[in-house]
Design an enzyme around this catalytic site. Sequence first.
Site, PDB file in Angstrom:
ATOM      1  N   MET A 164     -44.401  21.147  52.320  1.00 47.47           N
ATOM      2  CA  MET A 164     -43.891  20.165  51.352  1.00 47.47           C
ATOM      3  C   MET A 164     -45.050  19.417  50.691  1.00 47.47           C
ATOM      4  O   MET A 164     -44.860  18.353  50.096  1.00 47.47           O
ATOM      5  CB  MET A 164     -42.941  19.192  52.048  1.00 47.47           C
ATOM      6  CG  MET A 164     -41.716  19.914  52.623  1.00 47.47           C
ATOM      7  SD  MET A 164     -40.289  18.856  52.818  1.00 47.47           S
ATOM      8  CE  MET A 164     -40.901  17.695  54.007  1.00 47.47           C
ATOM      9  N   GLY A 165     -46.261  19.972  50.820  1.00 48.76           N
ATOM     10  CA  GLY A 165     -47.400  19.375  50.128  1.00 48.76           C
ATOM     11  C   GLY A 165     -47.970  18.166  50.847  1.00 48.76           C
ATOM     12  O   GLY A 165     -47.698  17.949  52.029  1.00 48.76           O
ATOM     13  N   HIS A 189     -52.880  18.573  54.582  1.00 52.27           N
ATOM     14  CA  HIS A 189     -53.915  18.070  55.484  1.00 52.27           C
ATOM     15  C   HIS A 189     -54.428  19.239  56.320  1.00 52.27           C
ATOM     16  O   HIS A 189     -53.983  20.387  56.122  1.00 52.27           O
ATOM     17  CB  HIS A 189     -53.364  16.931  56.354  1.00 52.27           C
ATOM     18  CG  HIS A 189     -52.064  17.274  57.032  1.00 52.27           C
ATOM     19  ND1 HIS A 189     -51.956  18.267  57.971  1.00 52.27           N
ATOM     20  CD2 HIS A 189     -50.809  16.773  56.881  1.00 52.27           C
ATOM     21  CE1 HIS A 189     -50.714  18.352  58.398  1.00 52.27           C
ATOM     22  NE2 HIS A 189     -49.977  17.464  57.737  1.00 52.27           N
ATOM     23  N   HIS A 206     -51.891  21.823  57.792  1.00 56.85           N
ATOM     24  CA  HIS A 206     -51.469  22.878  56.866  1.00 56.85           C
ATOM     25  C   HIS A 206     -52.598  23.894  56.666  1.00 56.85           C
ATOM     26  O   HIS A 206     -52.378  25.096  56.661  1.00 56.85           O
ATOM     27  CB  HIS A 206     -51.127  22.280  55.492  1.00 56.85           C
ATOM     28  CG  HIS A 206     -50.022  21.283  55.494  1.00 56.85           C
ATOM     29  ND1 HIS A 206     -50.214  19.956  55.199  1.00 56.85           N
ATOM     30  CD2 HIS A 206     -48.692  21.411  55.744  1.00 56.85           C
ATOM     31  CE1 HIS A 206     -49.068  19.313  55.251  1.00 56.85           C
ATOM     32  NE2 HIS A 206     -48.120  20.173  55.589  1.00 56.85           N
ATOM     33  N   GLN A 236     -32.905  18.860  52.495  1.00 50.35           N
ATOM     34  CA  GLN A 236     -33.189  18.622  53.913  1.00 50.35           C
ATOM     35  C   GLN A 236     -33.448  17.149  54.218  1.00 50.35           C
ATOM     36  O   GLN A 236     -33.730  16.796  55.354  1.00 50.35           O
ATOM     37  CB  GLN A 236     -34.353  19.489  54.400  1.00 50.35           C
ATOM     38  CG  GLN A 236     -35.721  19.071  53.894  1.00 50.35           C
ATOM     39  CD  GLN A 236     -36.773  20.092  54.265  1.00 50.35           C
ATOM     40  OE1 GLN A 236     -36.801  21.197  53.760  1.00 50.35           O
ATOM     41  NE2 GLN A 236     -37.672  19.718  55.175  1.00 50.35           N
ATOM     42  N   LYS A 240     -45.947  21.195  65.562  1.00 54.29           N
ATOM     43  CA  LYS A 240     -45.525  19.797  65.383  1.00 54.29           C
ATOM     44  C   LYS A 240     -44.034  19.709  65.071  1.00 54.29           C
ATOM     45  O   LYS A 240     -43.351  18.789  65.516  1.00 54.29           O
ATOM     46  CB  LYS A 240     -46.332  19.131  64.277  1.00 54.29           C
ATOM     47  CG  LYS A 240     -45.970  17.682  64.163  1.00 54.29           C
ATOM     48  CD  LYS A 240     -46.897  16.977  63.237  1.00 54.29           C
ATOM     49  CE  LYS A 240     -46.178  15.819  62.599  1.00 54.29           C
ATOM     50  NZ  LYS A 240     -45.094  16.266  61.732  1.00 54.29           N
ATOM     51  N   ASP A 241     -43.526  20.675  64.301  1.00 48.82           N
ATOM     52  CA  ASP A 241     -42.092  20.711  63.991  1.00 48.82           C
ATOM     53  C   ASP A 241     -41.459  21.811  64.848  1.00 48.82           C
ATOM     54  O   ASP A 241     -40.986  22.826  64.342  1.00 48.82           O
ATOM     55  CB  ASP A 241     -41.896  20.980  62.504  1.00 48.82           C
ATOM     56  CG  ASP A 241     -42.560  19.911  61.664  1.00 48.82           C
ATOM     57  OD1 ASP A 241     -41.932  18.875  61.427  1.00 48.82           O
ATOM     58  OD2 ASP A 241     -43.738  20.087  61.280  1.00 48.82           O
ATOM     59  N   ARG A 248     -46.681  12.254  56.271  1.00 49.02           N
ATOM     60  CA  ARG A 248     -46.127  10.894  56.291  1.00 49.02           C
ATOM     61  C   ARG A 248     -47.153   9.853  56.749  1.00 49.02           C
ATOM     62  O   ARG A 248     -46.974   8.666  56.496  1.00 49.02           O
ATOM     63  CB  ARG A 248     -44.885  10.840  57.173  1.00 49.02           C
ATOM     64  CG  ARG A 248     -43.676  11.513  56.555  1.00 49.02           C
ATOM     65  CD  ARG A 248     -42.426  11.269  57.386  1.00 49.02           C
ATOM     66  NE  ARG A 248     -41.229  11.748  56.713  1.00 49.02           N
ATOM     67  CZ  ARG A 248     -40.768  12.999  56.770  1.00 49.02           C
ATOM     68  NH1 ARG A 248     -41.429  13.894  57.467  1.00 49.02           N
ATOM     69  NH2 ARG A 248     -39.665  13.340  56.130  1.00 49.02           N
TER      70      ARG A 248
END
Length: 284
Positions: free
Chosen positions: A30-31, A34, A37, A61, A149-150, A187
């Site tokens: 989602m851009g 960091h 990614h 989502q 992480k997810d 975030r």
Amino acid sequence: MYIFKEIEALRAFLQPRRVYPASIGFVPTMGALHQGHLSLIRQSKRENSITVCSIYVNPTQFNNATDLEKYPRTLEADVSLLEAEDCDVLFAPDNAEMYRTPSTLRFDFEHLDKILEGKFRPGHFSGVALVVSKLFNIVQPTCAYFGQKDYQQFLIISRLVEELQFDIKLDCFPTVREESGLALSSRNKRLTDTGKQKALILIDALKEARRLLLRGESWQSVKDQVIHRLQASGSVRLEYLELANRANLMPIENVTPENLSNAILLIAAYVEEVRLIDNLFVVE
Ligand code: AMP
């Protein structure tokens, strides 16, 4: 790097390049990129002839309008980071392109999308499954790369690929952290320096829970102690702290050496009104 905003143009570019032994690695994001990614981009680059990254903040989502509105968008900086990694293709569609017709599809993963993130973000995983299905259908990668992480999202996508019989290999890579231990997250860009300091309590809580579990304490006792510490800190608003089986995320009530070796600790909490998640395998 080739940048596409339209599905047809991306398809036309990839189609002639799908000749054996070419392989396409895909990193959906989602851009607000960091190092987390970028570690996935590097992995894809190592293993494939073409690497495609997508950047799309998917509205279906998000169950919270403010979260969607405040999600960081840094496309120009993202393009520079991807170019520095020698990423081959960026796919960055807008909402009109991704949802030409408003979608009526809904996904149900039985218990897997009702617990943890799914419990606190109703509809979230249906939106994730929808957009990932669309992206897999558009890119048709050989292999797709995700972050631990997810973790719940990775299990959901694994189920999706299995049930819809996508011919795509999935891989999950460890969470990249700041030196302090804070899990990198787009975030985090919304946190002040003090907030980042406060957010360290998430990984500290996971590590403390792991330490106590490995010392032989019961999950109930560990959970009580760690939640007490989190609440006493006044730094965070906890949503959940859970111990689960890492294969299916079923909660673990009674700890045994055997189930600890397959266990994962998961946490979600708000710091400065920013919702953060993290997790840790009890035994790496
Ligand atoms: P997002 O842009 O947050 O949707 O994340 C895109 C992909 O990057 C997902 O597979 C995430 O799990 C992964 N990711 C996010 N943060 C990290 C991190 N700190 N370390 C490794 N992978 C990550």
